[in-house]
Design a protein around this motif. Structure first.
Motif, PDB file in Angstrom:
ATOM      1  N   LEU A   1      -1.199  -7.884   6.471  1.00  0.00           N
ATOM      2  CA  LEU A   1      -2.629  -7.627   6.659  1.00  0.00           C
ATOM      3  C   LEU A   1      -3.524  -8.503   5.786  1.00  0.00           C
ATOM      4  CD1 LEU A   1      -2.535  -3.708   6.796  1.00  0.00           C
ATOM      5  CD2 LEU A   1      -2.974  -5.263   8.714  1.00  0.00           C
ATOM      6  N   THR A   2      -2.947  -9.183   4.782  1.00  0.00           N
ATOM      7  CA  THR A   2      -3.759  -9.982   3.852  1.00  0.00           C
ATOM      8  C   THR A   2      -3.468 -11.470   4.031  1.00  0.00           C
ATOM      9  OG1 THR A   2      -2.080  -9.730   2.107  1.00  0.00           O
ATOM     10  CG2 THR A   2      -3.873  -8.115   2.171  1.00  0.00           C
ATOM     11  N   SER A   3      -4.301 -12.268   3.374  1.00  0.00           N
ATOM     12  CA  SER A   3      -4.164 -13.729   3.477  1.00  0.00           C
ATOM     13  C   SER A   3      -4.068 -14.329   2.078  1.00  0.00           C
ATOM     14  CB  SER A   3      -5.376 -14.328   4.192  1.00  0.00           C
ATOM     15  OG  SER A   3      -5.559 -13.735   5.457  1.00  0.00           O
ATOM     16  N   PRO A   4      -3.431 -15.496   1.941  1.00  0.00           N
ATOM     17  CA  PRO A   4      -3.363 -16.167   0.638  1.00  0.00           C
ATOM     18  C   PRO A   4      -4.761 -16.414   0.075  1.00  0.00           C
ATOM     19  CG  PRO A   4      -1.847 -17.181   2.186  1.00  0.00           C
ATOM     20  CD  PRO A   4      -2.665 -16.222   2.979  1.00  0.00           C
ATOM     21  N   GLY A   5      -4.914 -16.154  -1.215  1.00  0.00           N
ATOM     22  CA  GLY A   5      -6.191 -16.359  -1.869  1.00  0.00           C
ATOM     23  C   GLY A   5      -7.155 -15.191  -1.745  1.00  0.00           C
ATOM     24  N   GLU A   6      -6.813 -14.220  -0.932  1.00  0.00           N
ATOM     25  CA  GLU A   6      -7.679 -13.051  -0.739  1.00  0.00           C
ATOM     26  C   GLU A   6      -7.610 -12.148  -1.969  1.00  0.00           C
ATOM     27  OE1 GLU A   6      -8.119  -9.356   2.453  1.00  0.00           O
ATOM     28  OE2 GLU A   6      -7.025 -11.182   2.999  1.00  0.00           O
ATOM     29  N   VAL A   7      -8.776 -11.757  -2.493  1.00  0.00           N
ATOM     30  CA  VAL A   7      -8.837 -10.897  -3.677  1.00  0.00           C
ATOM     31  C   VAL A   7      -9.037  -9.453  -3.235  1.00  0.00           C
ATOM     32  CG1 VAL A   7     -10.064 -10.392  -5.824  1.00  0.00           C
ATOM     33  CG2 VAL A   7      -9.817 -12.769  -5.046  1.00  0.00           C
ATOM     34  N   PRO A   8      -8.112  -8.556  -3.570  1.00  0.00           N
ATOM     35  CA  PRO A   8      -8.252  -7.161  -3.141  1.00  0.00           C
ATOM     36  C   PRO A   8      -9.505  -6.515  -3.724  1.00  0.00           C
ATOM     37  CG  PRO A   8      -6.012  -7.612  -3.912  1.00  0.00           C
ATOM     38  CD  PRO A   8      -6.850  -8.789  -4.293  1.00  0.00           C
ATOM     39  N   ASP A   9     -10.127  -5.663  -2.944  1.00  0.00           N
ATOM     40  CA  ASP A   9     -11.283  -4.898  -3.381  1.00  0.00           C
ATOM     41  C   ASP A   9     -10.796  -3.580  -3.975  1.00  0.00           C
ATOM     42  OD1 ASP A   9     -14.342  -4.288  -3.167  1.00  0.00           O
ATOM     43  OD2 ASP A   9     -13.353  -2.560  -2.248  1.00  0.00           O
ATOM     44  N   THR A  10     -11.254  -3.276  -5.186  1.00  0.00           N
ATOM     45  CA  THR A  10     -10.742  -2.094  -5.889  1.00  0.00           C
ATOM     46  C   THR A  10     -11.039  -0.816  -5.119  1.00  0.00           C
ATOM     47  OG1 THR A  10     -11.056  -3.211  -8.011  1.00  0.00           O
ATOM     48  CG2 THR A  10     -10.744  -0.820  -8.065  1.00  0.00           C
ATOM     49  N   ARG A  11     -12.229  -0.689  -4.584  1.00  0.00           N
ATOM     50  CA  ARG A  11     -12.577   0.518  -3.834  1.00  0.00           C
ATOM     51  C   ARG A  11     -11.647   0.704  -2.633  1.00  0.00           C
ATOM     52  NH1 ARG A  11     -17.221   3.645  -3.309  1.00  0.00           N
ATOM     53  NH2 ARG A  11     -18.330   2.249  -4.746  1.00  0.00           N
ATOM     54  N   GLU A  12     -11.444  -0.367  -1.882  1.00  0.00           N
ATOM     55  CA  GLU A  12     -10.573  -0.290  -0.711  1.00  0.00           C
ATOM     56  C   GLU A  12      -9.122  -0.043  -1.111  1.00  0.00           C
ATOM     57  OE1 GLU A  12     -11.363  -0.182   2.498  1.00  0.00           O
ATOM     58  OE2 GLU A  12     -13.444  -0.120   1.795  1.00  0.00           O
ATOM     59  N   ALA A  13      -8.719  -0.610  -2.249  1.00  0.00           N
ATOM     60  CA  ALA A  13      -7.350  -0.399  -2.722  1.00  0.00           C
ATOM     61  C   ALA A  13      -7.098   1.063  -3.050  1.00  0.00           C
ATOM     62  CB  ALA A  13      -7.084  -1.276  -3.949  1.00  0.00           C
ATOM     63  N   LEU A  14      -8.046   1.696  -3.739  1.00  0.00           N
ATOM     64  CA  LEU A  14      -7.902   3.114  -4.072  1.00  0.00           C
ATOM     65  C   LEU A  14      -7.872   3.962  -2.807  1.00  0.00           C
ATOM     66  CD1 LEU A  14     -10.382   3.221  -7.080  1.00  0.00           C
ATOM     67  CD2 LEU A  14      -7.914   3.631  -7.222  1.00  0.00           C
ATOM     68  N   LEU A  15      -8.767   3.684  -1.895  1.00  0.00           N
ATOM     69  CA  LEU A  15      -8.838   4.439  -0.648  1.00  0.00           C
ATOM     70  C   LEU A  15      -7.539   4.306   0.139  1.00  0.00           C
ATOM     71  CD1 LEU A  15     -10.724   6.079   1.267  1.00  0.00           C
ATOM     72  CD2 LEU A  15     -11.361   3.897   2.301  1.00  0.00           C
ATOM     73  N   SER A  16      -7.057   3.074   0.256  1.00  0.00           N
ATOM     74  CA  SER A  16      -5.835   2.820   1.011  1.00  0.00           C
ATOM     75  C   SER A  16      -4.624   3.494   0.369  1.00  0.00           C
ATOM     76  CB  SER A  16      -5.600   1.316   1.122  1.00  0.00           C
ATOM     77  OG  SER A  16      -4.374   1.037   1.765  1.00  0.00           O
TER      78      SER A  16
END
Length: 525
Positions: A209-224
Motif C-alpha cells: 500500500l505504500t511507496s518508496p520515500g513515502e513518510v507515514p502520517d502519525t495520525r493515520e498510523a495510530l488509526l490504522s
C-alpha cells in the motif's frame, strides 16, 4: 462517616452487566505468574460461581483491621516502575525526561494492563493504559501487541521491505521497540508465533500500500494500528488454532474486551489515541506556579453526547430506545468503544458457529451462550480511536494517563495539583474546605496539623504515581490522606473491594521544558 458504614451503601461498579464474556480468572495458571498480593484479594462477586471462594459472613466482611504504614507502603509500591531517559554527553536531549507508573488491583487478577516502549527505528516514545473488562485476556493481548502494530505503521516503505527480506532470508530482525517493563508485566510466550504471523501479514500489506520515500502520517498510523489489531483479534478467534490452548486463548481475548489510551510523544509532537474511558490529562504550570488540567481525550460513554449521537446514528430509528439503555451499550457495556467484545460486533450466526466449534471449556461457561438483548444490527462497538494532536509548550510539565479507576476517585484538577506539587515540591495551600460538614475548633486545628504533617511527609513516596495512588485511595472528605481509611480500603476482601473501587493504573510522563522550548524556537518538529 466510617468506611465500613459507607460500604453498606455502595452498589457494584462493573463494566459489563450480566457478563456474557469469558472470565479471565479461569485457567489463571496460563497467564501471569501468581504474585504476592494482600490476603484480601479475591474474585469479584460476578464470577463467584466459577471458582471456589471462602464464604464471608456479614460481620467478617465489615470487620477490618489497621495496616501499619510499612504494610500500606508494601501494597502500594508492589507494582511501581520508573524509567529515566538516558542522557547524552551529560545532557538530556529528549522532550521526555522519564516516566513513572503503578497499578493497584481491585479485581483478582487485575484486569488493567500498561505498556511503555521507545521506538527504535523511528522516533518517539509510546505509553499506554489498557482497561480490561470481563477478564484480563484482551487487555493482556493489547499490552503485548498494539505498540508493535503502531511501530510497524510508522515505518517507511524501505524499512518494511528490509524487515520482510530479513524474515525471508532467516536473518535476525533488528528490534523495533525497546520495552520498559515491570517484572510483573507478563508476556504470553505461547502466543508469540501467532502474534508475529499476524503482524507480518500486516506489514506485508503495508508494503503493497505504500511507496518508496513515502513518510507515514502519525495520525493515520495510530488509526490504522488500532483498527487492524482489533480486526486480527476477531479473525484469529474465527479461524482458531490447532493448538488447543491457543485456540482457547484467542477466543478468550476476543470475547473479553479492553479500552485503550495511548500516547505517542516525538519531540514536541504529542498524539493521544483513545478508545474507551481511560483518560489522558496534561499538567500545565501557570505563571503563578499553580497547575491547571488540560484534558486531551474524551470519554467514550453515555456522558459524551457526541458518542451517544454517533451510536444512535449508526442504527435504525427503531433501535433508538434500546441501543443505549441505563447508560450502557445495549444495557450492558459501559464504554462505547473497545477492543475485543465480539459479542457486540459479530452476527448471532457467527457467534454460534465459533462457539460450537470451540474447545469444551467454552461449553462449560453459560455466559458464552448469552446474546445481548435487542441485538439486531451489529456491529454495535468499534475500536476506532479518537485521536488528538497537541503541540507541547515549555509550561506543559507532565502527562497523566489513567484508567477510569483513577478518575472515578479524583477530579482531574485535583490529580494535576497533587502531581504538580509533588514534582515541584511547592504546595499551593488552598483555603481549607470541609465539604459542608460542621466541625469544631478542635477538629479544625487537627485538620491544619494534618496538612502541616502532610507537607513534611510528602516525599515518603519515591514514585509520583504511587503518591497519586495513595491520594486516590486514601483521600477523605477533606481532601487529605487518611491513614485509617487507606488501610481499610487496602484490606477489604475482594468481594467488597471491587464493589467500592476499580483497578487503578497510572502512567505519569514528565517533560523537559528546556528541550521543548529550544525545539519550538528552532522550528523543529
Amino acid at each position: 462517616m466510617p468506611v465500613t458504614s459507607q460500604l453498606l451503601r455502595v452498589l457494584p461498579r462493573t463494566k459489563v452487566l450480566a457478563s456474557s464474556l469469558l472470565p479471565c480468572q479461569q485457567h489463571q495458571s496460563h497467564l501471569a505468574p501468581v504474585t504476592h498480593q494482600p490476603a484480601s484479594r479475591r474474585l469479584p462477586h460476578m464470577w463467584q460461581s466459577h471458582q471456589h471462594s471462602r464464604s464471608y459472613q456479614t460481620a467478617s466482611i465489615l470487620r477490618s483491621y489497621i495496616l501499619t504504614p510499612p504494610q500500606v507502603n508494601s501494597i502500594l509500591k508492589a507494582n511501581e516502575y520508573s524509567f529515566k531517559v538516558p542522557e547524552f554527553d551529560g545532557k538530556n536531549v529528549s522532550s521526555v525526561m522519564g516516566f513513572e507508573s503503578n497499578q493497584l488491583p481491585a479485581n483478582a487478577p487485575i484486569e488493567d494492563r500498561r505498556s511503555a516502549a521507545t521506538c527504535l527505528q523511528t522516533r518517539g516514545m509510546l505509553l499506554g493504559v489498557f482497561d480490561g473488562h470481563a477478564g484480563c485476556a484482551c487487555a493482556q493481548a493489547l499490552s503485548e501487541r498494539l505498540f508493535y502494530y503502531i511501530a510497524v505503521s510508522l515505518l517507511p516503505h524501505n524499512t518494511l521491505c528490509d524487515l520482510e527480506a530479513a524474515v525471508e532470508a532467516g536473518r535476525a530482525l533488528s528490534p523495533i521497540l525497546q520495552w520498559h517493563k515491570h517484572p510483573n508485566d507478563y508476556f504470553s510466550r505461547e502466543a508469540q508465533k501467532l502474534y508475529f504471523n499476524s503482524l507480518r501479514t500486516y506489514w506485508q500489506e503495508l508494503i503493497d500500500l505504500t511507496s518508496p520515500g513515502e513518510v507515514p502520517d502519525t495520525r493515520e498510523a495510530l488509526l490504522s494500528a488500532f483498527k487492524r489489531l482489533d480486526n486480527d483479534i476477531s479473525l484469529e478467534a474465527q479461524v482458531g488454532d490447532p493448538n488447543a490452548f491457543l485456540h482457547y486463548w484467542v477466543l478468550r481475548v476476543a470475547f473479553s474486551g479492553a479500552t485503550a489510551c495511548v500516547a505517542h510523544i516525538d519531540g514536541s509532537d504529542l498524539f493521544i489515541a483513545n478508545a474507551g474511558d481511560a483518560r489522558a490529562v496534561l499538567g500545565v504550570q501557570e505563571e503563578d506556579g499553580t497547575f491547571s488540567a488540560h484534558t486531551l481525550s474524551n470519554d467514550h460513554n453515555a456522558q459524551n453526547d457526541d458518542e451517544v449521537a454517533r451510536i444512535r446514528g449508526e442504527h435504525p430509528p427503531s433501535e433508538r430506545k434500546t441501543v443505549i439503555r441505563q447508560d450502557r451499550l445495549l444495557g450492558l457495556l459501559m464504554p462505547f468503544r473497545a477492543f475485543g467484545d465480539v459479542k457486540f460486533k459479530w452476527s448471532i450466526e457467527l457467534q454460534k458457529r465459533v462457539l460450537e466449534s470451540g474447545p469444551d471449556q467454552l461449553h462449560e461457561n453459560e455466559h458464552t451462550k448469552f446474546i445481548p438483548p435487542n441485538y439486531h444490527t451489529p456491529p454495535y462497538l468499534t475500536a476506532e480511536p479518537e485521536i488528538t494532536y497537541y503541540k507541547l509548550r515549555p509550561q506543559d510539565r507532565f502527562l497523566v494517563i489513567g484508567s477510569d479507576g483513577l478518575w472515578e476517585t479524583l477530579h482531574r484538577q485535583e490529580v494535576v495539583r497533587i502531581v504538580g506539587e509533588y514534582l515541584t515540591g511547592v504546595h499551593q495551600h488552598q483555603p481549607l474546605k470541609v465539604g459542608g460538614y460542621r466541625v469544631t475548633l478542635g477538629q479544625m486545628q487537627g485538620l491544619l496539623e494534618e496538612r502541616k504533617a502532610r507537607v513534611s511527609s510528602a516525599f515518603e513516596d519515591q514514585n509520583v504515581s504511587t503518591h497519586l495512588m495513595r491520594h486516590a485511595v486514601g483521600n477523605n472528605e477533606f481532601g487529605t490522606v487518611d491513614h485509617e481509611r487507606l488501610s481499610k480500603m487496602l484490606s477489604l476482601p475482594e468481594e467488597l473491594a471491587r464493589m467500592y473501587r476499580d483497578d487503578i493504573t497510572i502512567i505519569i510522563t514528565q517533560f523537559n521544558p528546556h528541550v521543548i522550548g529550544a525545539q519550538r524556537q528552532e522550528g523543529q518538529p
